[in-house]
Design a protein around this motif. Structure first.
Motif, PDB file in Angstrom:
ATOM      1  N   GLY A 136       0.815  -1.211   0.000  1.00  0.00           N
ATOM      2  CA  GLY A 136       0.000   0.000   0.000  1.00  0.00           C
ATOM      3  C   GLY A 136       0.849   1.262   0.000  1.00  0.00           C
ATOM      4  O   GLY A 136       0.519   2.243  -0.676  1.00  0.00           O
ATOM      5  N   LEU A 137       1.956   1.233   0.741  1.00  0.00           N
ATOM      6  CA  LEU A 137       2.847   2.392   0.758  1.00  0.00           C
ATOM      7  C   LEU A 137       3.485   2.617  -0.611  1.00  0.00           C
ATOM      8  O   LEU A 137       3.669   3.760  -1.048  1.00  0.00           O
ATOM      9  CB  LEU A 137       3.936   2.202   1.823  1.00  0.00           C
ATOM     10  CG  LEU A 137       3.458   2.255   3.275  1.00  0.00           C
ATOM     11  CD1 LEU A 137       4.588   1.888   4.224  1.00  0.00           C
ATOM     12  CD2 LEU A 137       2.913   3.639   3.610  1.00  0.00           C
ATOM     13  N   GLY A 138       3.812   1.538  -1.301  1.00  0.00           N
ATOM     14  CA  GLY A 138       4.354   1.680  -2.650  1.00  0.00           C
ATOM     15  C   GLY A 138       3.341   2.275  -3.608  1.00  0.00           C
ATOM     16  O   GLY A 138       3.671   3.136  -4.435  1.00  0.00           O
ATOM     17  N   SER A 139       2.082   1.832  -3.495  1.00  0.00           N
ATOM     18  CA  SER A 139       1.024   2.384  -4.349  1.00  0.00           C
ATOM     19  C   SER A 139       0.771   3.852  -4.027  1.00  0.00           C
ATOM     20  O   SER A 139       0.490   4.662  -4.920  1.00  0.00           O
ATOM     21  CB  SER A 139      -0.263   1.575  -4.161  1.00  0.00           C
ATOM     22  OG  SER A 139      -0.042   0.203  -4.476  1.00  0.00           O
ATOM     23  N   TRP A 140       0.876   4.203  -2.745  1.00  0.00           N
ATOM     24  CA  TRP A 140       0.694   5.600  -2.338  1.00  0.00           C
ATOM     25  C   TRP A 140       1.773   6.491  -2.952  1.00  0.00           C
ATOM     26  O   TRP A 140       1.505   7.628  -3.349  1.00  0.00           O
ATOM     27  CB  TRP A 140       0.721   5.685  -0.819  1.00  0.00           C
ATOM     28  CG  TRP A 140       0.619   7.072  -0.270  1.00  0.00           C
ATOM     29  CD1 TRP A 140      -0.387   7.971  -0.474  1.00  0.00           C
ATOM     30  CD2 TRP A 140       1.570   7.726   0.573  1.00  0.00           C
ATOM     31  NE1 TRP A 140      -0.130   9.144   0.197  1.00  0.00           N
ATOM     32  CE2 TRP A 140       1.065   9.020   0.853  1.00  0.00           C
ATOM     33  CE3 TRP A 140       2.780   7.337   1.139  1.00  0.00           C
ATOM     34  CZ2 TRP A 140       1.746   9.922   1.660  1.00  0.00           C
ATOM     35  CZ3 TRP A 140       3.460   8.233   1.949  1.00  0.00           C
ATOM     36  CH2 TRP A 140       2.938   9.515   2.194  1.00  0.00           C
ATOM     37  N   GLN A 141       2.997   5.985  -3.058  1.00  0.00           N
ATOM     38  CA  GLN A 141       4.075   6.757  -3.671  1.00  0.00           C
ATOM     39  C   GLN A 141       3.814   6.993  -5.158  1.00  0.00           C
ATOM     40  O   GLN A 141       4.200   8.031  -5.704  1.00  0.00           O
ATOM     41  CB  GLN A 141       5.416   6.045  -3.479  1.00  0.00           C
ATOM     42  CG  GLN A 141       5.954   6.085  -2.062  1.00  0.00           C
ATOM     43  CD  GLN A 141       6.299   7.492  -1.610  1.00  0.00           C
ATOM     44  OE1 GLN A 141       6.646   8.355  -2.415  1.00  0.00           O
ATOM     45  NE2 GLN A 141       6.186   7.739  -0.315  1.00  0.00           N
ATOM     46  N   ILE A 142       3.147   6.059  -5.819  1.00  0.00           N
ATOM     47  CA  ILE A 142       2.789   6.262  -7.232  1.00  0.00           C
ATOM     48  C   ILE A 142       1.813   7.432  -7.359  1.00  0.00           C
ATOM     49  O   ILE A 142       1.942   8.286  -8.249  1.00  0.00           O
ATOM     50  CB  ILE A 142       2.176   4.973  -7.817  1.00  0.00           C
ATOM     51  CG1 ILE A 142       3.242   3.881  -7.916  1.00  0.00           C
ATOM     52  CG2 ILE A 142       1.573   5.242  -9.191  1.00  0.00           C
ATOM     53  CD1 ILE A 142       2.715   2.566  -8.457  1.00  0.00           C
ATOM     54  N   ILE A 143       0.835   7.487  -6.445  1.00  0.00           N
ATOM     55  CA  ILE A 143      -0.133   8.589  -6.470  1.00  0.00           C
ATOM     56  C   ILE A 143       0.566   9.915  -6.191  1.00  0.00           C
ATOM     57  O   ILE A 143       0.310  10.928  -6.861  1.00  0.00           O
ATOM     58  CB  ILE A 143      -1.250   8.332  -5.441  1.00  0.00           C
ATOM     59  CG1 ILE A 143      -2.016   7.058  -5.804  1.00  0.00           C
ATOM     60  CG2 ILE A 143      -2.198   9.521  -5.357  1.00  0.00           C
ATOM     61  CD1 ILE A 143      -3.040   6.645  -4.768  1.00  0.00           C
ATOM     62  N   ARG A 144       1.462   9.905  -5.220  1.00  0.00           N
ATOM     63  CA  ARG A 144       2.190  11.133  -4.890  1.00  0.00           C
ATOM     64  C   ARG A 144       3.077  11.573  -6.053  1.00  0.00           C
ATOM     65  O   ARG A 144       3.248  12.774  -6.293  1.00  0.00           O
ATOM     66  CB  ARG A 144       3.053  10.913  -3.647  1.00  0.00           C
ATOM     67  CG  ARG A 144       2.265  10.753  -2.365  1.00  0.00           C
ATOM     68  CD  ARG A 144       3.132  11.013  -1.166  1.00  0.00           C
ATOM     69  NE  ARG A 144       3.643  12.375  -1.170  1.00  0.00           N
ATOM     70  CZ  ARG A 144       4.613  12.807  -0.359  1.00  0.00           C
ATOM     71  NH1 ARG A 144       5.178  11.973   0.491  1.00  0.00           N
ATOM     72  NH2 ARG A 144       5.022  14.051  -0.410  1.00  0.00           N
ATOM     73  N   ARG A 145       3.633  10.632  -6.773  1.00  0.00           N
ATOM     74  CA  ARG A 145       4.471  10.972  -7.930  1.00  0.00           C
ATOM     75  C   ARG A 145       3.648  11.682  -8.995  1.00  0.00           C
ATOM     76  O   ARG A 145       4.097  12.680  -9.576  1.00  0.00           O
ATOM     77  CB  ARG A 145       5.115   9.709  -8.503  1.00  0.00           C
ATOM     78  CG  ARG A 145       5.993   9.961  -9.726  1.00  0.00           C
ATOM     79  CD  ARG A 145       6.678   8.683 -10.182  1.00  0.00           C
ATOM     80  NE  ARG A 145       7.525   8.940 -11.332  1.00  0.00           N
ATOM     81  CZ  ARG A 145       7.114   8.880 -12.593  1.00  0.00           C
ATOM     82  NH1 ARG A 145       5.840   8.548 -12.859  1.00  0.00           N
ATOM     83  NH2 ARG A 145       7.947   9.127 -13.588  1.00  0.00           N
ATOM     84  N   GLN A 146       2.436  11.189  -9.256  1.00  0.00           N
ATOM     85  CA  GLN A 146       1.581  11.832 -10.247  1.00  0.00           C
ATOM     86  C   GLN A 146       1.187  13.242  -9.807  1.00  0.00           C
ATOM     87  O   GLN A 146       1.174  14.179 -10.612  1.00  0.00           O
ATOM     88  CB  GLN A 146       0.325  10.978 -10.482  1.00  0.00           C
ATOM     89  CG  GLN A 146       0.610   9.615 -11.093  1.00  0.00           C
ATOM     90  CD  GLN A 146       1.286   9.716 -12.450  1.00  0.00           C
ATOM     91  OE1 GLN A 146       0.985  10.604 -13.249  1.00  0.00           O
ATOM     92  NE2 GLN A 146       2.208   8.806 -12.724  1.00  0.00           N
TER      93      GLN A 146
END
Length: 278
Positions: free
Chosen positions: A12-22
């Motif tokens: 989940g933390l990895g997926s959250w970083q994808i959202i933050r990157r966008q």
């Protein structure tokens, strides 16, 4: 099943970083587009317009610097030819010039750029010297005052023309900004002692005797004279940078996903029944 919980959390933390990157990519693109727009005259900005809606817009301001109200924010380091030197950002009110219609109609806080530590030390010495001069009592004798009184009345009236203090008009090309968001490791500002560790626009405006909604801009004019190299204005390219760039978010994503895969595999191996050899 609890053994798979760490893997789910790290995934989940990895997926959250994808959202933050966008989100970070959109933010930097927004800043880049705003900075690419043509500068606007500061006086053309509506007086009631919120400065937050104008952030990262380039503006042109004309006026005179009120040097006595300069505030130094820092220390801030600057690397020069591989050598790191500590200094400060100098923030000075840009005030209107009487009779000049092209000058700003209301004061503006201008971050003029980076200056060496000696600038702040010299300013502190000057302010302390002024305070000491104000505390010195008058030692004029009463007889001297009487002589001055009669000398004044014995003179014939003369028409004197009071000269207005000379001001140096300047033109500033800057970017409208807001207050900084300090990390938990940055100390609190102490206006009473003149210690400013981060930019707090309302507090700096109040300390300068200006309204708290005073507009704050950062000078990005790169036309610096070799004979007068300071202050050094900010580079416009630094305004489209962030402490955490999109590539950093991607690295964090790969790290969290790798960790998720590792702990999930360990949980699987732990729960997998072992084969009994005969």
């Amino acid at each position: 099943m609890f053994l798979f919980l760490p893997g789910a959390i790290t995934f989940g933390l990895g997926s959250w970083q994808i959202i933050r990157r966008q989100d970070k990519i959109k933010t930097l693109d927004y800043r880049r587009e705003r900075l690419a727009m043509e500068p606007i005259e500061f006086n053309d900005i509506a007086s009631g317009e919120n400065s937050n809606t104008l952030e990262f817009r380039r503006v042109v301001c004309r006026g005179a610097f009120d040097e006595k109200k300069s505030i130094y924010v820092g220390p801030r380091s600057r690397s020069i030819s591989g050598v790191t030197e500590n200094g400060y950002y100098i923030i000075t009110p840009l005030v209107p010039i009487s009779g000049n219609l092209d000058s700003v109609q209301s004061p503006v806080l201008v971050n003029r750029g980076w200056v060496p530590r000696s600038w702040r030390d010299k300013a502190l010495e000057s302010s302390q010297g002024l305070e000491e001069d104000e505390d010195v009592p008058s030692t004029a004798s009463s007889s001297g005052e009487i002589r001055s009184f009669w000398r004044f009345w014995s003179k014939k009236p003369q028409t004197t023309e009071e000269l207005a203090p000379s001001v140096t008009p300047v033109e500033v090309i800057g970017v409208i900004r807001g207050s900084e968001k300090p990390s938990i490791f940055v100390p609190e500002n102490d206006p009473a002692s003149g210690q400013w560790f981060f930019v707090d626009v309302p507090a700096i405006a109040h300390a300068s005797g200006l309204p708290q909604n005073t507009v704050y801009i950062e000078d990005i004019n790169d036309n610096v004279s070799a004979s007068n190299p300071y202050p050094v204005p900010k580079d416009a390219s630094t305004l489209i940078r962030s402490s955490v760039m999109p590539q950093d978010h991607l690295n964090y994503t790969l790290t969290w996903y790798s960790l998720s895969a590792a702990v999930t595999y360990m949980a699987y191996k732990r729960l997998k029944p072992r084969k009994i050899r005969r």
